[in-house]
Motif scaffolding. Structure first.
Motif, PDB file in Angstrom:
ATOM      1  N   PHE A  84      31.026  -6.447  31.629  1.00 11.40           N
ATOM      2  CA  PHE A  84      31.023  -5.743  32.899  1.00 11.40           C
ATOM      3  C   PHE A  84      29.787  -4.843  32.975  1.00 11.40           C
ATOM      4  O   PHE A  84      29.283  -4.334  31.963  1.00 11.40           O
ATOM      5  CB  PHE A  84      32.284  -4.891  33.039  1.00 11.40           C
ATOM      6  CG  PHE A  84      33.553  -5.669  32.854  1.00 11.40           C
ATOM      7  CD1 PHE A  84      34.155  -6.297  33.944  1.00 11.40           C
ATOM      8  CD2 PHE A  84      34.150  -5.777  31.595  1.00 11.40           C
ATOM      9  CE1 PHE A  84      35.321  -7.015  33.774  1.00 11.40           C
ATOM     10  CE2 PHE A  84      35.306  -6.489  31.429  1.00 11.40           C
ATOM     11  CZ  PHE A  84      35.915  -7.123  32.514  1.00 11.40           C
ATOM     12  N   ASP A  85      29.290  -4.642  34.260  1.00  7.07           N
ATOM     13  CA  ASP A  85      28.247  -3.645  34.436  1.00  7.07           C
ATOM     14  C   ASP A  85      28.879  -2.275  34.520  1.00  7.07           C
ATOM     15  O   ASP A  85      30.114  -2.149  34.441  1.00  7.07           O
ATOM     16  CB  ASP A  85      27.377  -3.956  35.673  1.00  7.07           C
ATOM     17  CG  ASP A  85      28.174  -3.942  36.973  1.00  7.07           C
ATOM     18  OD1 ASP A  85      29.274  -3.305  37.001  1.00  7.07           O
ATOM     19  OD2 ASP A  85      27.737  -4.561  37.949  1.00  7.07           O
ATOM     20  N   MET A  86      28.101  -1.252  34.693  1.00  8.73           N
ATOM     21  CA  MET A  86      28.629   0.091  34.627  1.00  8.73           C
ATOM     22  C   MET A  86      29.512   0.429  35.823  1.00  8.73           C
ATOM     23  O   MET A  86      30.255   1.417  35.802  1.00  8.73           O
ATOM     24  CB  MET A  86      27.490   1.105  34.516  1.00  8.73           C
ATOM     25  CG  MET A  86      26.664   0.941  33.242  1.00  8.73           C
ATOM     26  SD  MET A  86      27.690   0.920  31.733  1.00  8.73           S
ATOM     27  CE  MET A  86      28.335   2.575  31.728  1.00  8.73           C
ATOM     28  N   ASP A  87      29.464  -0.399  36.859  1.00  7.75           N
ATOM     29  CA  ASP A  87      30.362  -0.195  37.990  1.00  7.75           C
ATOM     30  C   ASP A  87      31.682  -0.957  37.819  1.00  7.75           C
ATOM     31  O   ASP A  87      32.540  -0.930  38.714  1.00  7.75           O
ATOM     32  CB  ASP A  87      29.667  -0.646  39.294  1.00  7.75           C
ATOM     33  CG  ASP A  87      28.481   0.247  39.638  1.00  7.75           C
ATOM     34  OD1 ASP A  87      28.585   1.459  39.323  1.00  7.75           O
ATOM     35  OD2 ASP A  87      27.513  -0.268  40.192  1.00  7.75           O
ATOM     36  N   TYR A 127      25.539  -2.221  29.921  1.00  5.01           N
ATOM     37  CA  TYR A 127      26.784  -2.976  30.170  1.00  5.01           C
ATOM     38  C   TYR A 127      27.852  -2.527  29.149  1.00  5.01           C
ATOM     39  O   TYR A 127      27.566  -1.799  28.189  1.00  5.01           O
ATOM     40  CB  TYR A 127      26.556  -4.482  30.002  1.00  5.01           C
ATOM     41  CG  TYR A 127      25.541  -5.060  30.947  1.00  5.01           C
ATOM     42  CD1 TYR A 127      25.936  -5.544  32.185  1.00  5.01           C
ATOM     43  CD2 TYR A 127      24.193  -5.145  30.568  1.00  5.01           C
ATOM     44  CE1 TYR A 127      24.993  -6.096  33.059  1.00  5.01           C
ATOM     45  CE2 TYR A 127      23.260  -5.696  31.434  1.00  5.01           C
ATOM     46  CZ  TYR A 127      23.674  -6.178  32.687  1.00  5.01           C
ATOM     47  OH  TYR A 127      22.744  -6.723  33.532  1.00  5.01           O
ATOM     48  N   TYR A 128      29.044  -3.085  29.317  1.00  2.64           N
ATOM     49  CA  TYR A 128      30.085  -2.934  28.268  1.00  2.64           C
ATOM     50  C   TYR A 128      30.919  -4.225  28.205  1.00  2.64           C
ATOM     51  O   TYR A 128      30.998  -4.972  29.188  1.00  2.64           O
ATOM     52  CB  TYR A 128      30.972  -1.718  28.513  1.00  2.64           C
ATOM     53  CG  TYR A 128      31.848  -1.761  29.745  1.00  2.64           C
ATOM     54  CD1 TYR A 128      33.137  -2.324  29.691  1.00  2.64           C
ATOM     55  CD2 TYR A 128      31.405  -1.217  30.965  1.00  2.64           C
ATOM     56  CE1 TYR A 128      33.921  -2.337  30.826  1.00  2.64           C
ATOM     57  CE2 TYR A 128      32.196  -1.227  32.089  1.00  2.64           C
ATOM     58  CZ  TYR A 128      33.476  -1.797  32.022  1.00  2.64           C
ATOM     59  OH  TYR A 128      34.277  -1.842  33.142  1.00  2.64           O
TER      60      TYR A 128
END
Length: 434
Positions: free
Chosen positions: A373-376, A411-412
């Motif tokens: 996932f991106d930071m959003d 990202y995470y």
């Protein structure tokens, strides 16, 4: 009945004659004028009460002829001229009058010879011989009557002496066998001490088994047998029991029950439900005890494991055995999801990640996955490859390659693992592309 009297007239001439032949001294004188003093008067007077093996013989000692008589008696034998070396009864003393003897244990249907005798100091004097014949006897005749009151393990044997053969019955009873159609001494035996019509309750039989039985009876003439009759013990019939659905289930307990529809051939002495994690549970594992007899009952399941599938069925016990109802299933609540971790190693636009199961939880892990996932919080990248793994592995792990990420961006990733309890997620792991 025989009445006999024997007189022996011993004259002076007779005494002298026998004195010369056998040197016996009766003590009489040639000048004896009183002949009555020389008369010995004795003999068998009555033979009575003759049976197949006994007799009563009476004798009368009327005069001793001035002899010194030491004893008197009666002797018998199966040959003529019985002596004191044969069977005898004897009384001591020089006593005039009646004396009698009962002889027993004689052979049946046999002619016997009997003589009275007197013993003096110098000789034995025998009276006249008489005979009698013991009664003739036959082996008994008897009937084996049909067996009654038959159960799974017992029955009543019945018999009747039709004729005792004119002799006392010494023993009677039954021979029986489940293998020999003509039961005899080598088989099982029950003796009876009753009357001519007799019965015995015989226990210890085997259920649903054919037996052969016949009477026997013995007297002095021998042993006779009745006809053979056969019978079959009853078969056990198991109870009929129905399992009720499980009404309540939790992590470690549950509520179920059952119904004893029929007791079968014997009363139900225990009923309840039994359970196990394998099909077809028996009372050798978990079980409840919920009364006796027919009817419905409520049962409690105890000591269950969380999130576990159980097989449950009702049971009923009688002397016939254990009967089970149909099986129902129920799954306890609770349980543990897997524990999972994830790692991240990046390149310019590619992520290399490993999802590892550190604890499978209550059941085997069935699925492993990853999310990037991106930071959003929007999904990012694409899984281009992953390594294989096997369901049932103790601590499985999967390597992933995720491409299509933007350079110099943050990202995470999250790792996921699923078992029968549910799906669990790892901690977020952040990374930045180059």
């Amino acid at each position: 009945m025989k009445k006999i009297t024997t007189k022996l007239f011993i004259t002076t001439f007779t005494v002298l004659f026998y004195s010369c032949l056998i040197s016996l001294n009766i003590g009489c004188s040639n000048n004896e004028k009183d002949e009555e003093k020389s008369i010995i008067d004795f003999g068998i007077s009555d033979i009575s009460d003759i049976t197949e093996n006994s007799v009563v013989i009476n004798a009368d000692f009327k005069s001793n002829g001035k002899q010194n008589v030491l004893s008197r008696g009666i002797c018998i034998a199966m040959q003529t001229n019985p002596t004191i070396n044969d069977m005898k009864h004897e009384e001591n003393g020089n006593v005039l009058g009646q004396y009698n003897s009962k002889f027993e244990n004689l052979q049946h249907d046999t002619k016997f010879y009997a003589r009275p005798y007197l013993k003096t100091e110098s000789k034995i004097i025998y009276g006249n011989e008489h005979t009698f014949t013991t009664k003739k006897i036959n082996i008994p005749t008897l009937t084996t009557i049909a067996v009654s009151e038959i159960t799974q393990l017992s029955a009543v044997f019945n018999g009747k002496i039709e004729n005792d053969g004119a002799s006392k019955i010494l023993s009677k009873g039954f021979f029986y066998s489940k293998t020999n159609p003509m039961p005899e001494v080598k088989d099982q035996k029950i003796e009876n001490t009753g009357n001519s019509e007799f019965s015995n309750l015989v226990s210890g039989l085997e259920q649903n088994t054919k037996y052969f039985v016949r009477t026997f009876a013995s007297n002095l003439a021998g042993t006779a047998y009745g006809q053979v009759v056969s019978f079959t013990t009853s078969a056990y019939i198991l109870p009929t029991v129905k399992t009720l659905p499980i009404s309540t289930i939790s992590e470690t307990t549950g509520i179920g029950g059952g119904t004893v529809v029929s007791e079968g051939s014997n009363p139900v002495v225990e009923r309840g439900i039994c359970w196990n994690t394998a099909p077809n549970p028996t009372i050798n594992y978990g079980k409840s005890k919920d009364g006796t007899g027919m009817g419905s009952f409520v049962s409690n399941l105890r000591s269950l494991q969380p999130f576990q599938l159980y097989y449950i069925r009702a049971y009923a016990i009688s002397q016939a055995g254990i009967a089970y109802g149909e099986t129902v299933t129920a799954k306890t609540t609770g349980g543990n999801k897997p524990t999972v971790t994830v790692s991240a190693r990046t390149g310019n636009t590619t992520l290399y990640s490993t999802v590892s199961v550190t604890n499978q939880g209550s059941t085997n892990v069935t699925a492993i996955s990853i999310g990037c996932f991106d930071m959003d919080g929007n999904p990012a990248g694409k899984v281009s490859s992953s390594s294989s793994w096997t369901i049932g592995s103790t601590l499985p792990s999967v390597n992933y390659e995720i491409t299509g990420l933007s350079r110099a961006n943050k990202y995470y990733v999250i790792g996921y693992a699923t078992n029968d309890v549910g799906k669990s997620a790892s901690e977020k792991v952040y990374f930045s592309t180059l």
